[in-house]
Design a protein around this motif. Structure first.
Motif, PDB file in Angstrom:
ATOM      1  N   GLY A  37     -30.629 -47.647  58.416  1.00  0.00           N
ATOM      2  CA  GLY A  37     -31.130 -46.585  59.285  1.00  0.00           C
ATOM      3  C   GLY A  37     -32.563 -46.810  59.725  1.00  0.00           C
ATOM      4  N   GLY A  38     -33.048 -48.051  59.585  1.00  0.00           N
ATOM      5  CA  GLY A  38     -34.373 -48.368  60.084  1.00  0.00           C
ATOM      6  C   GLY A  38     -35.518 -48.131  59.112  1.00  0.00           C
ATOM      7  N   ARG A  39     -35.214 -47.702  57.900  1.00  0.00           N
ATOM      8  CA  ARG A  39     -36.288 -47.495  56.922  1.00  0.00           C
ATOM      9  C   ARG A  39     -36.882 -48.835  56.524  1.00  0.00           C
ATOM     10  NH1 ARG A  39     -34.841 -43.644  52.101  1.00  0.00           N
ATOM     11  NH2 ARG A  39     -37.072 -43.672  51.898  1.00  0.00           N
ATOM     12  N   GLU A  40     -38.166 -48.819  56.242  1.00  0.00           N
ATOM     13  CA  GLU A  40     -38.883 -50.015  55.820  1.00  0.00           C
ATOM     14  C   GLU A  40     -39.720 -49.615  54.607  1.00  0.00           C
ATOM     15  OE1 GLU A  40     -40.906 -53.212  58.554  1.00  0.00           O
ATOM     16  OE2 GLU A  40     -42.305 -51.571  58.154  1.00  0.00           O
ATOM     17  N   LEU A  41     -39.477 -50.265  53.466  1.00  0.00           N
ATOM     18  CA  LEU A  41     -40.139 -49.864  52.230  1.00  0.00           C
ATOM     19  C   LEU A  41     -40.638 -51.080  51.459  1.00  0.00           C
ATOM     20  CD1 LEU A  41     -37.500 -47.233  51.035  1.00  0.00           C
ATOM     21  CD2 LEU A  41     -39.768 -46.733  51.947  1.00  0.00           C
ATOM     22  N   PRO A  42     -41.727 -50.900  50.685  1.00  0.00           N
ATOM     23  CA  PRO A  42     -42.194 -51.982  49.814  1.00  0.00           C
ATOM     24  C   PRO A  42     -41.352 -52.030  48.540  1.00  0.00           C
ATOM     25  CG  PRO A  42     -43.645 -50.092  49.608  1.00  0.00           C
ATOM     26  CD  PRO A  42     -42.636 -49.758  50.675  1.00  0.00           C
ATOM     27  N   VAL A  43     -41.412 -53.147  47.852  1.00  0.00           N
ATOM     28  CA  VAL A  43     -40.587 -53.347  46.659  1.00  0.00           C
ATOM     29  C   VAL A  43     -40.892 -52.303  45.585  1.00  0.00           C
ATOM     30  CG1 VAL A  43     -42.119 -55.053  45.568  1.00  0.00           C
ATOM     31  CG2 VAL A  43     -39.676 -55.085  45.071  1.00  0.00           C
ATOM     32  N   SER A  44     -42.128 -51.858  45.479  1.00  0.00           N
ATOM     33  CA  SER A  44     -42.470 -50.869  44.445  1.00  0.00           C
ATOM     34  C   SER A  44     -41.716 -49.560  44.654  1.00  0.00           C
ATOM     35  CB  SER A  44     -43.982 -50.611  44.419  1.00  0.00           C
ATOM     36  OG  SER A  44     -44.422 -50.160  45.689  1.00  0.00           O
ATOM     37  N   GLU A  45     -41.622 -49.107  45.896  1.00  0.00           N
ATOM     38  CA  GLU A  45     -40.883 -47.871  46.188  1.00  0.00           C
ATOM     39  C   GLU A  45     -39.379 -48.067  46.001  1.00  0.00           C
ATOM     40  OE1 GLU A  45     -41.906 -45.579  49.680  1.00  0.00           O
ATOM     41  OE2 GLU A  45     -43.937 -46.420  49.639  1.00  0.00           O
ATOM     42  N   LEU A  46     -38.890 -49.246  46.370  1.00  0.00           N
ATOM     43  CA  LEU A  46     -37.466 -49.530  46.179  1.00  0.00           C
ATOM     44  C   LEU A  46     -37.124 -49.581  44.691  1.00  0.00           C
ATOM     45  CD1 LEU A  46     -37.092 -52.173  48.991  1.00  0.00           C
ATOM     46  CD2 LEU A  46     -35.977 -49.932  48.913  1.00  0.00           C
ATOM     47  N   ALA A  47     -38.000 -50.164  43.883  1.00  0.00           N
ATOM     48  CA  ALA A  47     -37.772 -50.215  42.434  1.00  0.00           C
ATOM     49  C   ALA A  47     -37.746 -48.802  41.860  1.00  0.00           C
ATOM     50  CB  ALA A  47     -38.852 -51.048  41.759  1.00  0.00           C
ATOM     51  N   GLU A  48     -38.620 -47.951  42.351  1.00  0.00           N
ATOM     52  CA  GLU A  48     -38.646 -46.562  41.899  1.00  0.00           C
ATOM     53  C   GLU A  48     -37.346 -45.841  42.269  1.00  0.00           C
ATOM     54  OE1 GLU A  48     -41.355 -42.686  42.827  1.00  0.00           O
ATOM     55  OE2 GLU A  48     -42.407 -44.602  42.606  1.00  0.00           O
ATOM     56  N   LEU A  49     -36.854 -46.079  43.481  1.00  0.00           N
ATOM     57  CA  LEU A  49     -35.591 -45.470  43.905  1.00  0.00           C
ATOM     58  C   LEU A  49     -34.432 -45.898  43.004  1.00  0.00           C
ATOM     59  CD1 LEU A  49     -35.758 -45.788  47.795  1.00  0.00           C
ATOM     60  CD2 LEU A  49     -35.661 -43.679  46.486  1.00  0.00           C
ATOM     61  N   LEU A  50     -34.445 -47.177  42.606  1.00  0.00           N
ATOM     62  CA  LEU A  50     -33.378 -47.691  41.750  1.00  0.00           C
ATOM     63  C   LEU A  50     -33.555 -47.306  40.295  1.00  0.00           C
ATOM     64  CD1 LEU A  50     -32.782 -51.392  42.887  1.00  0.00           C
ATOM     65  CD2 LEU A  50     -31.370 -49.407  43.356  1.00  0.00           C
ATOM     66  N   TYR A  81     -39.709 -54.364  53.270  1.00  0.00           N
ATOM     67  CA  TYR A  81     -38.334 -54.807  53.482  1.00  0.00           C
ATOM     68  C   TYR A  81     -37.628 -53.867  54.433  1.00  0.00           C
ATOM     69  CZ  TYR A  81     -39.029 -57.938  49.577  1.00  0.00           C
ATOM     70  OH  TYR A  81     -39.509 -58.940  48.758  1.00  0.00           O
ATOM     71  N   ARG A  82     -36.777 -54.465  55.274  1.00  0.00           N
ATOM     72  CA  ARG A  82     -35.957 -53.705  56.219  1.00  0.00           C
ATOM     73  C   ARG A  82     -34.571 -54.344  56.226  1.00  0.00           C
ATOM     74  NH1 ARG A  82     -37.161 -51.048  61.468  1.00  0.00           N
ATOM     75  NH2 ARG A  82     -39.288 -51.398  60.826  1.00  0.00           N
ATOM     76  N   ALA A  83     -33.544 -53.509  56.266  1.00  0.00           N
ATOM     77  CA  ALA A  83     -32.170 -54.026  56.292  1.00  0.00           C
ATOM     78  C   ALA A  83     -31.764 -54.387  57.706  1.00  0.00           C
ATOM     79  CB  ALA A  83     -31.196 -52.993  55.727  1.00  0.00           C
ATOM     80  N   ALA A  84     -30.897 -55.385  57.808  1.00  0.00           N
ATOM     81  CA  ALA A  84     -30.252 -55.688  59.081  1.00  0.00           C
ATOM     82  C   ALA A  84     -29.322 -54.519  59.389  1.00  0.00           C
ATOM     83  CB  ALA A  84     -29.478 -56.998  58.958  1.00  0.00           C
ATOM     84  N   ASP A  85     -28.596 -54.591  60.458  1.00  0.00           N
ATOM     85  CA  ASP A  85     -27.672 -53.520  60.842  1.00  0.00           C
ATOM     86  C   ASP A  85     -26.442 -53.574  59.930  1.00  0.00           C
ATOM     87  OD1 ASP A  85     -26.416 -51.460  62.134  1.00  0.00           O
ATOM     88  OD2 ASP A  85     -25.809 -52.676  63.852  1.00  0.00           O
ATOM     89  N   VAL A  86     -26.573 -52.953  58.745  1.00  0.00           N
ATOM     90  CA  VAL A  86     -25.513 -53.023  57.732  1.00  0.00           C
ATOM     91  C   VAL A  86     -24.854 -51.683  57.458  1.00  0.00           C
ATOM     92  CG1 VAL A  86     -26.501 -55.018  56.546  1.00  0.00           C
ATOM     93  CG2 VAL A  86     -27.182 -52.717  55.861  1.00  0.00           C
ATOM     94  N   ARG A  87     -25.275 -50.640  58.128  1.00  0.00           N
ATOM     95  CA  ARG A  87     -24.742 -49.306  57.823  1.00  0.00           C
ATOM     96  C   ARG A  87     -23.218 -49.259  57.979  1.00  0.00           C
ATOM     97  NH1 ARG A  87     -27.925 -44.950  56.268  1.00  0.00           N
ATOM     98  NH2 ARG A  87     -26.569 -43.183  55.946  1.00  0.00           N
ATOM     99  N   GLY A  88     -22.693 -49.893  59.030  1.00  0.00           N
ATOM    100  CA  GLY A  88     -21.250 -49.923  59.240  1.00  0.00           C
ATOM    101  C   GLY A  88     -20.534 -50.623  58.100  1.00  0.00           C
ATOM    102  N   LEU A  89     -21.091 -51.743  57.628  1.00  0.00           N
ATOM    103  CA  LEU A  89     -20.504 -52.472  56.499  1.00  0.00           C
ATOM    104  C   LEU A  89     -20.462 -51.598  55.251  1.00  0.00           C
ATOM    105  CD1 LEU A  89     -19.541 -55.124  55.094  1.00  0.00           C
ATOM    106  CD2 LEU A  89     -21.966 -55.602  54.702  1.00  0.00           C
ATOM    107  N   LEU A  90     -21.560 -50.910  54.978  1.00  0.00           N
ATOM    108  CA  LEU A  90     -21.628 -50.051  53.795  1.00  0.00           C
ATOM    109  C   LEU A  90     -20.648 -48.884  53.893  1.00  0.00           C
ATOM    110  CD1 LEU A  90     -25.509 -49.943  53.365  1.00  0.00           C
ATOM    111  CD2 LEU A  90     -23.882 -51.479  52.245  1.00  0.00           C
ATOM    112  N   GLU A  91     -20.549 -48.288  55.077  1.00  0.00           N
ATOM    113  CA  GLU A  91     -19.627 -47.169  55.265  1.00  0.00           C
ATOM    114  C   GLU A  91     -18.175 -47.622  55.153  1.00  0.00           C
ATOM    115  OE1 GLU A  91     -20.934 -45.573  58.998  1.00  0.00           O
ATOM    116  OE2 GLU A  91     -22.520 -44.384  58.053  1.00  0.00           O
TER     117      GLU A  91
END
Length: 140
Positions: A37-50, A81-91
């Motif tokens: 969905g276009g979010r861009e986050l640093p690894v520290s925030e992603l680690a916190e989310l996980l 980090y930003r994801a490629a257009d993967v939302r459809g794959l995940l859904e």
């Protein structure tokens, strides 16, 4: 019937399998979902989310980057980090899991054939109708 079979492409199949293997981990799936969905986050925030260590999260992100599923951007000392257009794959993966599950939990569902049918149905519905052109010499 006017359907065409797509020619088997060994390289494309290998790339597709690499993508599926990269996503085939709950942490990596969650990382992609967080970044989709276009979010861009640093690894520290992603680690916190996980709820994981930064080092473990970095390893997951490296695997996703190798598969071409995430890209990076450096800003000073931080890497975003930003994801490629993967939302459809995940859904679609969620849809296939739910269809194979029959909504009853692990092992109690309708099976993989139902999951494949649902994914094919959605793919067909999303595909535009073919354009039919008159043959040369015919009125339009």
């Amino acid at each position: 019937m006017d359907t065409q079979e797509q020619a088997w492409d060994e390289e494309a199949a290998e790339r597709a399998v690499a993508v599926l293997k990269a996503v085939a981990d709950p942490s990596r799936y969650r990382l992609l979902w967080a970044l989709s969905g276009g979010r861009e986050l640093p690894v520290s925030e992603l680690a916190e989310l996980l709820g994981a260590h930064v080092a473990a999260t970095s390893q997951h992100l490296a695997r996703l980057r190798t598969a071409g599923l995430v890209t990076t951007r450096r800003e000073g000392t931080r890497i975003y980090y930003r994801a490629a257009d993967v939302r459809g794959l995940l859904e679609e993966a969620q849809l296939a899991a739910e269809a194979g599950d029959g909504g009853t939990g692990p092992g109690g569902g309708a099976g993989a054939q139902d999951a494949v049918a649902v994914v094919r149905e959605r793919a067909t519905a999303a595909r535009p109708a073919p354009v039919r052109r008159p043959a040369l010499g015919q009125a339009q």
